[in-house]
Design a protein around this motif. Structure first.
Motif, mmCIF file in Angstrom:
data_model
loop_
_atom_site.group_PDB
_atom_site.id
_atom_site.type_symbol
_atom_site.label_atom_id
_atom_site.label_comp_id
_atom_site.label_asym_id
_atom_site.label_seq_id
_atom_site.Cartn_x
_atom_site.Cartn_y
_atom_site.Cartn_z
ATOM 1 N N ALA A 110 1.165 -1.314 -0.216
ATOM 2 C CA ALA A 110 -0.199 -0.045 0.094
ATOM 3 C C ALA A 110 0.756 0.580 -0.240
ATOM 4 O O ALA A 110 1.729 1.232 0.764
ATOM 5 N N PRO A 111 0.409 1.939 -0.665
ATOM 6 C CA PRO A 111 1.675 3.931 -0.895
ATOM 7 C C PRO A 111 1.558 4.385 0.473
ATOM 8 O O PRO A 111 0.459 3.984 1.473
ATOM 9 N N ALA A 112 2.714 5.283 0.279
ATOM 10 C CA ALA A 112 1.987 5.636 1.713
ATOM 11 C C ALA A 112 2.833 7.278 0.805
ATOM 12 O O ALA A 112 3.972 7.494 1.609
ATOM 13 N N THR A 113 1.989 7.931 1.017
ATOM 14 C CA THR A 113 2.040 9.475 0.343
ATOM 15 C C THR A 113 1.707 9.891 1.754
ATOM 16 O O THR A 113 1.382 10.585 2.200
ATOM 17 N N PRO A 114 3.067 10.889 1.662
ATOM 18 C CA PRO A 114 3.514 12.336 2.622
ATOM 19 C C PRO A 114 1.940 12.460 2.419
ATOM 20 O O PRO A 114 1.488 13.204 2.133
ATOM 21 N N SER A 115 1.825 13.242 4.294
ATOM 22 C CA SER A 115 0.735 13.993 4.260
ATOM 23 C C SER A 115 0.937 15.637 3.630
ATOM 24 O O SER A 115 -0.414 16.288 3.273
ATOM 25 N N LYS A 116 1.884 16.266 3.369
ATOM 26 C CA LYS A 116 2.255 16.938 2.699
ATOM 27 C C LYS A 116 2.885 17.385 1.246
ATOM 28 O O LYS A 116 3.830 16.811 1.964
ATOM 29 N N ILE A 117 1.805 18.252 0.268
ATOM 30 C CA ILE A 117 2.877 18.255 -0.981
ATOM 31 C C ILE A 117 3.393 19.525 -0.962
ATOM 32 O O ILE A 117 2.393 20.945 -0.997
ATOM 33 N N GLN A 154 3.243 -3.585 -10.399
ATOM 34 C CA GLN A 154 2.670 -2.387 -10.040
ATOM 35 C C GLN A 154 1.286 -1.608 -10.387
ATOM 36 O O GLN A 154 0.055 -1.455 -10.060
ATOM 37 N N ALA A 155 1.582 -1.877 -11.782
ATOM 38 C CA ALA A 155 -0.144 -1.192 -12.722
ATOM 39 C C ALA A 155 -0.906 -1.734 -11.936
ATOM 40 O O ALA A 155 -2.133 -1.335 -11.600
ATOM 41 N N ARG A 156 -1.128 -3.285 -11.790
ATOM 42 C CA ARG A 156 -2.319 -3.817 -10.872
ATOM 43 C C ARG A 156 -2.870 -3.569 -9.326
ATOM 44 O O ARG A 156 -3.379 -3.755 -9.131
ATOM 45 N N ASN A 157 -1.203 -2.557 -9.104
ATOM 46 C CA ASN A 157 -1.727 -2.276 -7.567
ATOM 47 C C ASN A 157 -2.964 -1.171 -7.591
ATOM 48 O O ASN A 157 -2.653 0.358 -8.042
ATOM 49 N N THR A 158 -4.448 -1.418 -7.062
ATOM 50 C CA THR A 158 -5.003 -0.120 -7.305
ATOM 51 C C THR A 158 -4.793 1.158 -6.731
ATOM 52 O O THR A 158 -5.514 1.739 -6.534
ATOM 53 N N ALA A 159 -4.533 0.603 -5.018
ATOM 54 C CA ALA A 159 -4.383 1.499 -4.089
ATOM 55 C C ALA A 159 -3.203 2.280 -4.632
ATOM 56 O O ALA A 159 -3.082 3.519 -4.378
ATOM 57 N N LEU A 160 -2.182 2.214 -5.655
ATOM 58 C CA LEU A 160 -1.383 2.905 -5.496
ATOM 59 C C LEU A 160 -1.769 3.795 -6.770
ATOM 60 O O LEU A 160 -1.163 5.407 -6.821
ATOM 61 N N ILE A 215 -7.214 13.541 -18.628
ATOM 62 C CA ILE A 215 -5.631 13.338 -17.928
ATOM 63 C C ILE A 215 -5.840 12.135 -17.227
ATOM 64 O O ILE A 215 -6.456 11.120 -16.925
ATOM 65 N N GLU A 216 -4.547 11.613 -18.133
ATOM 66 C CA GLU A 216 -4.294 9.897 -18.029
ATOM 67 C C GLU A 216 -3.229 10.100 -16.397
ATOM 68 O O GLU A 216 -2.420 10.591 -16.871
ATOM 69 N N VAL A 217 -3.608 9.018 -15.662
ATOM 70 C CA VAL A 217 -2.335 9.145 -14.338
ATOM 71 C C VAL A 217 -1.953 8.152 -14.734
ATOM 72 O O VAL A 217 -2.679 6.720 -14.602
ATOM 73 N N LYS A 218 -0.639 7.833 -15.233
ATOM 74 C CA LYS A 218 0.722 6.794 -14.456
ATOM 75 C C LYS A 218 1.639 6.697 -13.057
ATOM 76 O O LYS A 218 1.647 7.871 -12.953
ATOM 77 N N THR A 219 1.054 5.646 -11.837
ATOM 78 C CA THR A 219 2.295 6.263 -11.172
ATOM 79 C C THR A 219 2.525 5.319 -10.354
ATOM 80 O O THR A 219 2.685 3.764 -10.340
ATOM 81 N N THR A 220 4.077 5.055 -10.031
ATOM 82 C CA THR A 220 4.680 4.651 -9.447
ATOM 83 C C THR A 220 5.465 5.168 -8.027
ATOM 84 O O THR A 220 5.317 5.889 -7.989
#
Length: 280
Positions: A110-117, A154-160, A215-220
């Motif tokens: 599961a991703p751990a996105t920082p709280s402040k961007i 990673q592409a199948r990681n829906t939470a990511l 917009i298409e979003v791809k995430t890693t």
């Protein structure tokens, strides 16, 4: 120093083993010092300079990129590498299942996105796609029989994927509010949630003049140059709406999330490689 000569098998064994040690630490989220590793390698490889070792690290990253495995951020993939290096890396990975286990766990986590961007530095320049002029990979006929295709997993990681889309939604809202278009910011739609994955894009946003942005979003969680997967539908939609289509590639999600943007049809803005076929 014999920096211009091909590396011996013993030298390749040494640098690949050390790189894989660092890669394992990177994937497991444990600290390490790249400069210290370089100094240790200089002592073990007296014929190789600091810069030669750095360049070989980049060669190793290029091999890992080509076989859909993660690599160490900071060692930007550099192609046109020695055949013996590529074949040794393939063999090394096939013989070390423990690293594959770490890679699988990292891809699924599961991703751990920082709280402040920091929205002002969220968008960065897009890296150049791998050069089509690179020497063809000498190991393409010997693809490793690895258990993990990192990019596909990673592409199948829906939470990511959802975490990346939420970041881009936030950025787009901030962009329009900053432009004095609060009403447009309020109209941004998360298409992937409201309509599903079949629309060909993830987010409907707007330009300050009210024209639409698809917009298409791809995430890693890894480096900006990490390859990504796209569907036939996404490609066709980007070609049909090239003037309005934008790919947001979110990277380094768990540490310092940023994104780069490529606009227009995906087959024009990216270097694409066919990795699957449909038959009947």
């Amino acid at each position: 120093m014999a920096t211009g000569k091909d590396w011996t098998q013993a030298e390749i064994d040494t640098i690949v083993a050390d790189y894989m040690t660092m890669l394992t630490l990177e994937i497991c989220g444990q600290p390490y010092n790249k400069a210290a590793h370089n100094r240790t390698l200089q002592a073990k490889l007296p014929q190789r300079s600091r810069s030669a070792i750095e360049f070989k690290h980049q060669n190793i990253s290029a091999v890992l990129r080509d076989i859909d495995q993660p690599w160490i951020p900071g060692y930007k993939p550099m192609g046109n590498h020695q055949t013996a290096l590529a074949l040794h890396i393939v063999d090394w990975l096939e013989q070390h299942g423990e690293l594959q286990l770490h890679i699988a766990q990292h891809a699924d986590q599961a991703p751990a996105t920082p709280s402040k961007i920091d929205w002002q530095s969220f968008i960065t320049p897009a890296p150049k796609p791998p050069s089509a002029q690179e020497t063809p990979a000498p190991y393409t006929t010997k693809r490793p029989t690895l258990a993990v295709d990192y990019s596909a997993r990673q592409a199948r990681n829906t939470a990511l994927g959802l975490a990346g889309e939420q970041l881009v939604l936030g950025y787009e809202q901030q962009r329009l509010i900053h432009a004095g278009q609060e009403s447009l910011a309020a109209k941004i739609e998360h298409i992937a949630k409201t309509q599903g994955d079949g629309a060909g894009f993830d987010i409907l946003s707007f330009n300050p003049d009210s024209s639409e942005r698809f917009i298409e979003v791809k995430t890693t969680t890894l480096a900006a140059a990490t390859p990504f997967y796209l569907s036939r539908n996404e490609l066709l939609f980007s070609k049909a709406h090239a003037s309005q289509y934008h790919l947001y590639r979110v990277f380094d999600l768990n540490k310092k999330p940023r994104a780069f943007v490529r606009s227009g049809a995906l087959d024009q803005s990216c270097r694409l490689e066919a990795v699957a076929w449909r038959g009947w």
